[in-house]
Design a protein around this motif. Structure first.
Motif, PDB file in Angstrom:
ATOM      1  N   TYR A   1      -7.334  11.008  -9.103  1.00 37.41           N
ATOM      2  CA  TYR A   1      -6.259  10.237  -8.468  1.00 37.41           C
ATOM      3  C   TYR A   1      -5.149   9.926  -9.457  1.00 37.41           C
ATOM      4  O   TYR A   1      -3.960  10.048  -9.150  1.00 37.41           O
TER       5      TYR A   1
ATOM      6  N   TYR B   1      -1.105   7.858   5.666  1.00 35.04           N
ATOM      7  CA  TYR B   1      -1.295   7.326   4.306  1.00 35.04           C
ATOM      8  C   TYR B   1      -2.245   8.194   3.484  1.00 35.04           C
ATOM      9  O   TYR B   1      -1.988   8.495   2.323  1.00 35.04           O
ATOM     10  N   PHE B   2      -3.343   8.593   4.091  1.00 35.79           N
ATOM     11  CA  PHE B   2      -4.286   9.440   3.349  1.00 35.79           C
ATOM     12  C   PHE B   2      -3.826  10.898   3.424  1.00 35.79           C
ATOM     13  O   PHE B   2      -3.379  11.358   4.480  1.00 35.79           O
TER      14      PHE B   2
ATOM     15  N   LYS C   1      -9.732  13.888   0.402  1.00 35.51           N
ATOM     16  CA  LYS C   1      -8.904  12.949   1.165  1.00 35.51           C
ATOM     17  C   LYS C   1      -8.581  11.762   0.266  1.00 35.51           C
ATOM     18  O   LYS C   1      -9.481  11.002  -0.106  1.00 35.51           O
ATOM     19  N   SER C   2      -7.304  11.605  -0.099  1.00 36.15           N
ATOM     20  CA  SER C   2      -6.905  10.669  -1.153  1.00 36.15           C
ATOM     21  C   SER C   2      -5.823   9.709  -0.666  1.00 36.15           C
ATOM     22  O   SER C   2      -5.054  10.045   0.238  1.00 36.15           O
ATOM     23  N   PRO C   3      -5.743   8.516  -1.310  1.00 32.11           N
ATOM     24  CA  PRO C   3      -4.613   7.632  -1.039  1.00 32.11           C
ATOM     25  C   PRO C   3      -3.326   8.356  -1.401  1.00 32.11           C
ATOM     26  O   PRO C   3      -3.267   9.032  -2.429  1.00 32.11           O
ATOM     27  N   GLY C   4      -2.286   8.206  -0.558  1.00 35.08           N
ATOM     28  CA  GLY C   4      -1.055   8.948  -0.767  1.00 35.08           C
ATOM     29  C   GLY C   4       0.085   8.099  -1.292  1.00 35.08           C
ATOM     30  O   GLY C   4      -0.073   7.388  -2.286  1.00 35.08           O
ATOM     31  N   ALA C   5       1.222   8.149  -0.606  1.00 34.79           N
ATOM     32  CA  ALA C   5       2.434   7.490  -1.102  1.00 34.79           C
ATOM     33  C   ALA C   5       2.259   5.975  -1.147  1.00 34.79           C
ATOM     34  O   ALA C   5       1.869   5.370  -0.155  1.00 34.79           O
ATOM     35  N   PRO C   6       2.572   5.334  -2.282  1.00 36.82           N
ATOM     36  CA  PRO C   6       2.496   3.874  -2.340  1.00 36.82           C
ATOM     37  C   PRO C   6       3.630   3.216  -1.559  1.00 36.82           C
ATOM     38  O   PRO C   6       3.535   2.057  -1.179  1.00 36.82           O
ATOM     39  N   PHE C   7       4.718   3.959  -1.332  1.00 35.95           N
ATOM     40  CA  PHE C   7       5.834   3.492  -0.495  1.00 35.95           C
ATOM     41  C   PHE C   7       6.585   4.749  -0.074  1.00 35.95           C
ATOM     42  O   PHE C   7       6.368   5.823  -0.648  1.00 35.95           O
TER      43      PHE C   7
ATOM     44  N   HIS D   1       5.772  -2.700  -7.171  1.00 38.07           N
ATOM     45  CA  HIS D   1       6.042  -1.328  -6.726  1.00 38.07           C
ATOM     46  C   HIS D   1       7.486  -1.194  -6.221  1.00 38.07           C
ATOM     47  O   HIS D   1       8.099  -0.133  -6.348  1.00 38.07           O
TER      48      HIS D   1
ATOM     49  N   ASP E   1      10.970   2.299   2.318  1.00 38.04           N
ATOM     50  CA  ASP E   1      10.113   1.570   3.261  1.00 38.04           C
ATOM     51  C   ASP E   1       8.833   1.186   2.517  1.00 38.04           C
ATOM     52  O   ASP E   1       8.004   2.043   2.224  1.00 38.04           O
ATOM     53  N   VAL E   2       8.708  -0.093   2.177  1.00 40.64           N
ATOM     54  CA  VAL E   2       7.520  -0.558   1.447  1.00 40.64           C
ATOM     55  C   VAL E   2       6.574  -1.249   2.422  1.00 40.64           C
ATOM     56  O   VAL E   2       6.929  -2.266   3.031  1.00 40.64           O
ATOM     57  N   SER E   3       5.391  -0.683   2.598  1.00 37.19           N
ATOM     58  CA  SER E   3       4.319  -1.395   3.289  1.00 37.19           C
ATOM     59  C   SER E   3       3.551  -2.156   2.213  1.00 37.19           C
ATOM     60  O   SER E   3       2.937  -1.549   1.337  1.00 37.19           O
TER      61      SER E   3
ATOM     62  N   GLU F   1      -0.018  -1.068   1.902  1.00 44.95           N
ATOM     63  CA  GLU F   1      -0.255   0.244   1.296  1.00 44.95           C
ATOM     64  C   GLU F   1      -0.087   0.205  -0.226  1.00 44.95           C
ATOM     65  O   GLU F   1      -0.795   0.927  -0.936  1.00 44.95           O
ATOM     66  N   THR F   2       0.830  -0.622  -0.731  1.00 50.61           N
ATOM     67  CA  THR F   2       0.960  -0.674  -2.189  1.00 50.61           C
ATOM     68  C   THR F   2      -0.355  -1.139  -2.807  1.00 50.61           C
ATOM     69  O   THR F   2      -0.778  -0.624  -3.843  1.00 50.61           O
TER      70      THR F   2
ATOM     71  N   SER G   1      -3.035   1.502  -2.821  1.00 51.61           N
ATOM     72  CA  SER G   1      -2.802   2.507  -3.861  1.00 51.61           C
ATOM     73  C   SER G   1      -3.389   2.104  -5.209  1.00 51.61           C
ATOM     74  O   SER G   1      -3.451   2.926  -6.118  1.00 51.61           O
TER      75      SER G   1
ATOM     76  N   LEU H   1     -11.786   6.493  -2.547  1.00 54.37           N
ATOM     77  CA  LEU H   1     -12.295   7.861  -2.721  1.00 54.37           C
ATOM     78  C   LEU H   1     -13.820   7.896  -2.672  1.00 54.37           C
ATOM     79  O   LEU H   1     -14.401   8.871  -2.197  1.00 54.37           O
TER      80      LEU H   1
ATOM     81  N   THR I   1     -14.197   8.137   1.049  1.00 50.20           N
ATOM     82  CA  THR I   1     -13.797   9.385   1.727  1.00 50.20           C
ATOM     83  C   THR I   1     -14.616  10.578   1.242  1.00 50.20           C
ATOM     84  O   THR I   1     -14.864  11.505   1.999  1.00 50.20           O
TER      85      THR I   1
END
Lengths: 400, 444
Positions: free
Chosen positions: A67, A337-338, A350-356, B181, B203-205, B208-209, B212, B219, B222
């Motif tokens: 990651y 997101y993933f 399957k990984s965490p994607g864009a932080p924003f 972030h 667009d900041v969620s 989601e930050t 991350s 992982l 998943t």
């Protein structure tokens, strides 16, 4: 392929473990050209950190490493050898940003102090991440995330006041430092591109923690009070995760005036009994209130309560998600997101994607984490012009 | 040398932490920030955490949280429900590089501040929106604050005592993760714009930050189908690893032992030669297996110690250890003081507040250090400066904006919020204690 925000930015990455690699991952996934220097044979110690793909310990199967190192190129280099140091200075000469997270004594001991780097490249923005910064009485203290939570002030206000102070699970302090270091690197680069000089940026993980405590120190400077972990019974609807029939909900509401609305939302007329009529009375009868409130929450389903809270004014409830809930979340699915990242040793992960999300220059893991030394030839021969015939000698002498 | 971001202008319509903290870090580094607020709807950070716990007078200018998040910014009040207010905001956007906001999408649409709206005014604007769950998807319209997004991110699920529910800290932690972030996102967009001349939409969620920053756990699920349990301060390999009691009320020390050498040093410092001989604690794996017994032993042995003295004794022998510092102790911490981490800020004379120290920022630049120049604005403090100096409005135009209530200098309605006395907070256990003579101790 859409353009990236940091196209053309060259980063020399001397980081390992978590904080530094998260910094350079942010830069790399938004387009910077990142060359990661690793120790020959063993590489970044994060390659040996769990969890592993299907629990198979292997230098190329650490999921954490995979990651943290997307979109980077790996070059092995023994920085203690004269040749290794020479190659590094050549790379520093053409880099815009250098990031390192050794303990503060290491870079000078390798002959790579900021003064020496500055000589190689006065335009360089050099970022150092360390536990306590490059100066001060704790400079050489040893630390882990737990120690940073303690000395950064977050543990003291985390948990129950009749139990030990807590920290978050995992490695939040390291990720926080990585994020701040990435911002600092770009601020330094922006200034330099605007006609300024290169410089040295000192990121202390303790200070990363101590700068995100809201009014914890100000509560003292403003009133003399010392904030602490909260009691189990607060005399109000709890703001912490509270058990429902099928999970946990975080019941955030705004102030005293919502009491009747809270009772209605929770379908709990017992909250309207006279002993709970005012904030003062609720504080006096905190433990009885706690019992009644908890019972009311346990009668509700999280998702129903979450939805009906958001239909009313004054309530901003939250739902506790497990990793499984997140993967299955319609919100995360709608935002994709993933992402699946294809890795040479693991296949699709399957990984965490864009932080924003950036509309014009989207996030992209352009390549999976590199295998150890994968790009030795590209960087040493194609970029620096070493003849390919020299590589075997460099390998044999332990330079790469 | 000028500050790194001098010449960058940001218009901020922020509230609480997620956007204000991010923009403060940029204003510290030299960006010129105009912060818009409403006299009609007082933000929560102008109505809590008061100087001397008192709501006398203009309490909205005496709030710790507001000062924490908004230093080095120019403050302008605007009623955006009026066309004249929206006109002023439009004029500000026209001369700004960045527009940053953290309201729900509904509010942004109502005030006609969507990216499409702003692009007509300033084609290369960088617009940053920070919301709980992002601008798209079924949860896009939902409000949130840090406690809720920390829960939704997956982080809270794994955090807490091993026998208890998920736990979040006393401050809205996730807002800071989002803010940090967001600083990076804005800098990436500014870097891109400097190269190409193009603006864009960020667009900041907030949720989601945070997700991350927990990749190990996501992982592990998943790929391996595993969900990590809550386990307090316990680590997956180190033991002892936890916070242990020291002498005094609610005093603790954090100790993390990774190696046999550190273990032997710990036994020596705590004067427990028998532990070093105990087979249960002979190596890393066996210490980890017996960590429950070990925690109880360590907790007994640290109890007579002063937490700060013990930290120094252990670190001197190479054992990772740190005193668990409270707010008062942070201000006095020898290391943070040596590095000048807290910066003293004077306040507007009308507040009658003395100069006070505030936490600075997570980085130090060797040639262009950021600096706390001005305190957060009192309400409407820079209305005139910005309207006349930046937008060229005449004195007459400004007066008419004042008369029409488009701009103002105090909340429209201001019944004082209720405060709980420090004594009551102490008896409820909400604060550890309070020092009546704190003023002397904190003055620079």
């Amino acid at each position: 392929m859409p353009e990236s925000a940091l196209d053309g930015v060259k980063v020399l990455d001397l980081t390992h473990h978590v904080a530094g690699p998260y910094c350079t991952k942010l830069l790399a996934d938004f387009g910077a050209d990142v060359v990661k220097i690793e120790r020959p044979l063993t590489g970044d110690p994060a390659r040996r950190m769990a969890p592993f793909y299907h629990d198979e310990p292997d230098l190329e199967k650490s999921l954490l490493f995979a990651y943290l190192n997307t979109s980077k190129q790996s070059v092995t280099l023994n920085l203690k050898s004269e040749d290794g140091r020479g190659i590094l200075l050549q790379l520093a000469h053409e880099a815009d940003i250098l990031v390192e997270n050794f303990s503060p004594r290491v870079m000078p001991s390798l002959g790579l102090s900021y003064q020496q780097l500055e000589k190689a490249n006065p335009e360089l923005v050099a970022v150092s991440i360390s536990n306590f910064g490059q100066s001060g009485p704790y400079r050489d203290f040893l630390a882990t995330d737990l120690i940073e939570y303690a000395l950064g002030g977050l543990s003291y206000i985390f948990g129950s006041n009749d139990r030990a102070p807590l920290k978050h699970a995992l490695r939040q302090a390291q990720f926080k430092a990585g994020t701040n270091a990435a911002s600092a690197a770009l601020i330094g680069l922006y200034a330099r591109n605007g006609g300024g000089e290169g410089q040295h940026i000192d990121v202390s993980i303790q200070e990363c923690m101590a700068s995100c405590l809201r009014d914890t120190t100000s509560l003292y400077t403003y009133t003399g009070a010392i904030r602490r972990r909260q009691p189990a019974f607060s005399g109000d609807i709890p703001r912490s995760p509270t058990k429902t029939r099928d999970g946990y909900i975080v019941p955030v509401s705004f102030g005293d005036e919502d009491w009747e609305a809270s009772a209605e939302l929770l379908q709990a007329p017992e909250l309207l009994q006279p002993q709970f009529a005012t904030p003062e009375l609720r504080r006096q009868n905190a433990s009885e209130l706690d019992e009644v409130t908890r019972a009311a929450f346990e009668r509700q389903d999280s998702s129903d309560l979450f939805r009906s809270a958001h239909e009313r004014r004054g309530f901003i409830y939250g739902v506790v998600h497990s990793p499984q809930d997140l993967v299955e979340s319609p919100q995360y699915q709608a935002r994709s997101y993933f992402v699946d990242i294809e890795h040479p040793a693991m296949g699709a992960v399957k990984s965490p994607g864009a932080p924003f999300a950036m509309s014009g220059t989207p996030w992209s893991a352009r390549s999976p984490a590199p295998t150890l030394g994968q790009h030795n030839r590209e960087i040493l021969c194609d970029r620096l012009g070493y003849p390919a015939a020299q590589l075997p000698r460099m390998r044999a002498s332990g330079v790469i | 040398m000028t500050l790194p971001l001098s010449g960058v202008r940001i218009t901020e319509m922020g509230q609480l932490i997620a956007i204000p903290h991010a923009i403060k870090l940029l204003s510290d580094m030299g960006a010129e920030v105009v912060r818009i607020e409403s006299c009609g709807r007082l933000e929560n950070y102008r109505a809590s955490s008061f100087y001397e716990n008192s709501v006398d007078g203009a309490f909205w200018n005496r709030c710790a949280n507001f000062y924490e998040q908004n230093r080095n910014k120019l403050g302008v009040t605007l009623d955006l429900s009026l066309p004249a207010g929206r006109q002023v905001l439009g004029d500000l956007v026209a001369v700004s590089d960045v527009f940053a906001e953290n309201f729900t999408p509904r509010v942004v649409r109502n005030f006609r501040l969507t990216y499409e709206d702003l692009r007509k005014i300033r084609p290369d604007i960088i617009m940053v929106s920070s919301t709980g769950y992002g601008q798209t998807g079924p949860w896009a319209e939902l409000g949130a604050i840090g406690y809720a997004t920390e829960a939704a991110s997956g982080l809270a699920y794994m955090t807490g005592y091993e026998d208890g529910p998920p736990v979040v800290p006393e401050i809205p932690y996730a807002d800071y993760v989002a803010a940090e972030h967001t600083v990076f996102a804005i800098m990436a967009a500014l870097t891109h714009r400097a190269r190409t001349g193009k603006g864009q939409r960020i667009d900041v969620s907030q949720t989601e930050t945070v997700s991350s920053t927990i990749p190990e756990a996501l992982l592990d699920y998943t790929v391996n189908g595993r969900v990590q349990p809550r386990r307090g301060n316990a680590d997956s390999t180190m033991a002892p690893h936890g916070n242990y009691r020291c002498s005094g009320r609610d005093k603790w020390i954090a100790i993390a032992v990774a190696t046999d050498a550190q273990w032997r040093s710990l036994c020596a410092v705590l004067n427990q030669p028998a532990w070093a001989e105990d087979a249960r604690f002979a190596d890393t794996l066996s210490r980890w297996r017996h960590s429950r017994d070990l925690d109880a032993f360590v907790d007994d042995a640290t109890r007579p110690w002063d937490h700060i003295k013990l930290m120094h004794a252990l670190q001197a022998k190479g054992v990772p250890a740190g005193a668990v510092l409270n707010g008062k102790e942070l201000l006095a911490d020898a290391h943070l003081r040596d590095r000048g981490f807290f910066e003293t800020m004077a306040h507007h004379s009308s507040t009658q507040m003395p100069p006070l120290p505030y936490p600075s920022r997570p980085w130090r630049f060797s040639k262009t250090p950021g600096v706390a120049r001005t305190p957060a604005p009192t309400m409407g403090e820079h209305n005139r400066l910005v309207l006349s100096g930046m937008l060229g409005r005449t004195e007459r135009e400004i007066e008419s904006l004042e008369q029409d209530g488009v701009i103002g200098y105090a909340p429209v309605r201001h019944s004082a919020p209720s405060v709980v006395s420090l004594e009551a907070q102490k008896s409820l256990g909400r604060i550890l204690d309070y020092d009546a003579d704190f003023r002397q101790g904190v003055l620079p």
